[in-house]
Scaffold this active site. Structure first.
Site, PDB file in Angstrom:
ATOM      1  N   ARG A  31       0.840  -1.205   0.000  1.00  0.00           N
ATOM      2  CA  ARG A  31       0.000   0.000   0.000  1.00  0.00           C
ATOM      3  C   ARG A  31       0.876   1.256   0.000  1.00  0.00           C
ATOM      4  O   ARG A  31       1.862   1.338   0.742  1.00  0.00           O
ATOM      5  CB  ARG A  31      -0.913   0.013   1.234  1.00  0.00           C
ATOM      6  CG  ARG A  31      -1.973  -1.050   1.173  1.00  0.00           C
ATOM      7  CD  ARG A  31      -2.986  -0.923   2.303  1.00  0.00           C
ATOM      8  NE  ARG A  31      -3.695  -2.173   2.417  1.00  0.00           N
ATOM      9  CZ  ARG A  31      -4.649  -2.580   1.589  1.00  0.00           C
ATOM     10  NH1 ARG A  31      -5.013  -1.803   0.589  1.00  0.00           N
ATOM     11  NH2 ARG A  31      -5.224  -3.755   1.755  1.00  0.00           N
ATOM     12  N   ASP A  32       0.484   2.216  -0.835  1.00  0.00           N
ATOM     13  CA  ASP A  32       1.204   3.489  -0.889  1.00  0.00           C
ATOM     14  C   ASP A  32       1.050   4.223   0.441  1.00  0.00           C
ATOM     15  O   ASP A  32      -0.033   4.259   1.027  1.00  0.00           O
ATOM     16  CB  ASP A  32       0.657   4.346  -2.042  1.00  0.00           C
ATOM     17  CG  ASP A  32       1.607   5.467  -2.425  1.00  0.00           C
ATOM     18  OD1 ASP A  32       2.165   5.412  -3.534  1.00  0.00           O
ATOM     19  OD2 ASP A  32       1.791   6.397  -1.600  1.00  0.00           O
ATOM     20  N   ILE A  33       2.132   4.829   0.885  1.00  0.00           N
ATOM     21  CA  ILE A  33       2.131   5.521   2.181  1.00  0.00           C
ATOM     22  C   ILE A  33       1.313   6.822   2.130  1.00  0.00           C
ATOM     23  O   ILE A  33       0.869   7.315   3.170  1.00  0.00           O
ATOM     24  CB  ILE A  33       3.590   5.798   2.630  1.00  0.00           C
ATOM     25  CG1 ILE A  33       3.682   5.989   4.128  1.00  0.00           C
ATOM     26  CG2 ILE A  33       4.195   6.962   1.868  1.00  0.00           C
ATOM     27  CD1 ILE A  33       5.110   5.960   4.657  1.00  0.00           C
ATOM     28  N   ASN A  89       4.609   6.318 -13.647  1.00  0.00           N
ATOM     29  CA  ASN A  89       5.207   7.642 -13.816  1.00  0.00           C
ATOM     30  C   ASN A  89       6.653   7.502 -14.283  1.00  0.00           C
ATOM     31  O   ASN A  89       7.364   6.595 -13.836  1.00  0.00           O
ATOM     32  CB  ASN A  89       5.176   8.407 -12.491  1.00  0.00           C
ATOM     33  CG  ASN A  89       3.763   8.713 -12.038  1.00  0.00           C
ATOM     34  OD1 ASN A  89       2.888   8.994 -12.849  1.00  0.00           O
ATOM     35  ND2 ASN A  89       3.523   8.648 -10.727  1.00  0.00           N
ATOM     36  N   VAL A  98      10.440   7.860  -7.009  1.00  0.00           N
ATOM     37  CA  VAL A  98      11.232   6.689  -6.591  1.00  0.00           C
ATOM     38  C   VAL A  98      11.708   5.986  -7.865  1.00  0.00           C
ATOM     39  O   VAL A  98      10.883   5.577  -8.695  1.00  0.00           O
ATOM     40  CB  VAL A  98      10.409   5.732  -5.711  1.00  0.00           C
ATOM     41  CG1 VAL A  98      11.237   4.502  -5.357  1.00  0.00           C
ATOM     42  CG2 VAL A  98       9.928   6.440  -4.436  1.00  0.00           C
ATOM     43  N   HIS A 102       7.723   1.067 -11.085  1.00  0.00           N
ATOM     44  CA  HIS A 102       6.567   0.588 -10.318  1.00  0.00           C
ATOM     45  C   HIS A 102       5.291   1.034 -10.994  1.00  0.00           C
ATOM     46  O   HIS A 102       5.252   2.046 -11.699  1.00  0.00           O
ATOM     47  CB  HIS A 102       6.614   1.078  -8.872  1.00  0.00           C
ATOM     48  CG  HIS A 102       6.773   2.555  -8.727  1.00  0.00           C
ATOM     49  ND1 HIS A 102       7.983   3.196  -8.862  1.00  0.00           N
ATOM     50  CD2 HIS A 102       5.862   3.523  -8.470  1.00  0.00           C
ATOM     51  CE1 HIS A 102       7.809   4.487  -8.691  1.00  0.00           C
ATOM     52  NE2 HIS A 102       6.524   4.726  -8.461  1.00  0.00           N
ATOM     53  N   HIS A 104       1.287   1.978 -10.260  1.00  0.00           N
ATOM     54  CA  HIS A 104       0.291   2.362  -9.257  1.00  0.00           C
ATOM     55  C   HIS A 104      -1.058   1.745  -9.643  1.00  0.00           C
ATOM     56  O   HIS A 104      -1.499   1.886 -10.803  1.00  0.00           O
ATOM     57  CB  HIS A 104       0.082   3.881  -9.240  1.00  0.00           C
ATOM     58  CG  HIS A 104       1.288   4.684  -8.856  1.00  0.00           C
ATOM     59  ND1 HIS A 104       1.397   5.359  -7.657  1.00  0.00           N
ATOM     60  CD2 HIS A 104       2.444   4.960  -9.521  1.00  0.00           C
ATOM     61  CE1 HIS A 104       2.539   6.009  -7.601  1.00  0.00           C
ATOM     62  NE2 HIS A 104       3.203   5.784  -8.734  1.00  0.00           N
TER      63      HIS A 104
HETATM   64  P1  AMP Z   1       6.227   7.842  -8.056  1.00  0.00           P
HETATM   65  O1  AMP Z   1       5.962   9.269  -7.708  1.00  0.00           O
HETATM   66  O2  AMP Z   1       5.489   7.329  -9.252  1.00  0.00           O
HETATM   67  O3  AMP Z   1       7.717   7.544  -8.110  1.00  0.00           O
HETATM   68  O4  AMP Z   1       5.625   6.995  -6.858  1.00  0.00           O
HETATM   69  C1  AMP Z   1       6.313   6.772  -5.674  1.00  0.00           C
HETATM   70  C2  AMP Z   1       5.278   6.436  -4.634  1.00  0.00           C
HETATM   71  O5  AMP Z   1       5.921   5.807  -3.547  1.00  0.00           O
HETATM   72  C3  AMP Z   1       4.532   7.651  -4.081  1.00  0.00           C
HETATM   73  O6  AMP Z   1       3.145   7.543  -4.366  1.00  0.00           O
HETATM   74  C4  AMP Z   1       4.842   7.599  -2.584  1.00  0.00           C
HETATM   75  O7  AMP Z   1       3.751   7.982  -1.785  1.00  0.00           O
HETATM   76  C5  AMP Z   1       5.224   6.131  -2.396  1.00  0.00           C
HETATM   77  N1  AMP Z   1       6.082   5.867  -1.266  1.00  0.00           N
HETATM   78  C6  AMP Z   1       7.239   6.489  -0.958  1.00  0.00           C
HETATM   79  N2  AMP Z   1       7.778   5.953   0.155  1.00  0.00           N
HETATM   80  C7  AMP Z   1       6.946   4.955   0.544  1.00  0.00           C
HETATM   81  C8  AMP Z   1       6.935   4.028   1.629  1.00  0.00           C
HETATM   82  N3  AMP Z   1       7.916   4.023   2.549  1.00  0.00           N
HETATM   83  N4  AMP Z   1       5.909   3.156   1.725  1.00  0.00           N
HETATM   84  C9  AMP Z   1       4.916   3.162   0.809  1.00  0.00           C
HETATM   85  N5  AMP Z   1       4.864   4.008  -0.229  1.00  0.00           N
HETATM   86  C10 AMP Z   1       5.864   4.903  -0.358  1.00  0.00           C
END
Ligand code: AMP
Length: 117
Positions: A31-33, A89, A98, A102, A104
């Site tokens: 799950r996204d944080i 993205n 990140v 990945h 979403h």
């Molecule tokens: P992006 O912006 O497409 O690179 O997505 C990166 C996603 O990772 C974002 O939606 C963040 O909220 C999510 N994210 C970053 N750190 C964590 C974490 N520790 N646990 C879960 N999701 C995270």
């Protein structure tokens, strides 16, 4: 951290906590944080690929597996009939933060239009 190491690698190794909802030999999902929808799950391959720009034609299966895993998760969670959105993205204009590829999965409510705000 190694050069290609991201927070997602640390989540995969259980070095930092996350709500991991699926894992197999090829990928894991958690799950996204900072959820952008009632359901917001990230599907991450275990092979190191920083961005979609780095994806080789020979690695098409990597993305295929992410999509299939996300669709299966949506079905299991009863989200499939109402529908959902998947997003990858890439780099600055895509909003990537990140740098480990990945996908979403966003679901659980009607999603707004997307594009330039
Ligand atoms: P992006 O912006 O497409 O690179 O997505 C990166 C996603 O990772 C974002 O939606 C963040 O909220 C999510 N994210 C970053 N750190 C964590 C974490 N520790 N646990 C879960 N999701 C995270």
């Amino acid at each position: 951290m190694a050069a290609n190491e991201t927070i997602f690698h640390r989540i995969m190794r259980r070095e930092i906590p996350a709500d991991i909802v699926y894992e197999d030999e090829h990928l894991f999902a958690f799950r996204d944080i900072a959820p952008q929808a009632p359901v917001h799950v990230l599907f991450v391959p275990k092979v190191d690929i920083a961005t979609m720009n780095d994806l080789q034609a020979s690695q098409a299966e990597v993305v295929g597996r992410l999509v299939v895993a996300a669709a299966a998760y949506a079905k299991r969670e009863g989200l499939a009939a109402d529908g959902y959105r998947v997003v990858i993205n890439c780099n600055d204009h895509g909003g990537q933060t990140v740098f480990q590829l990945h996908l979403h999965l966003l679901a659980g409510a009607p999603l707004g239009h997307f594009g330039v705000p």
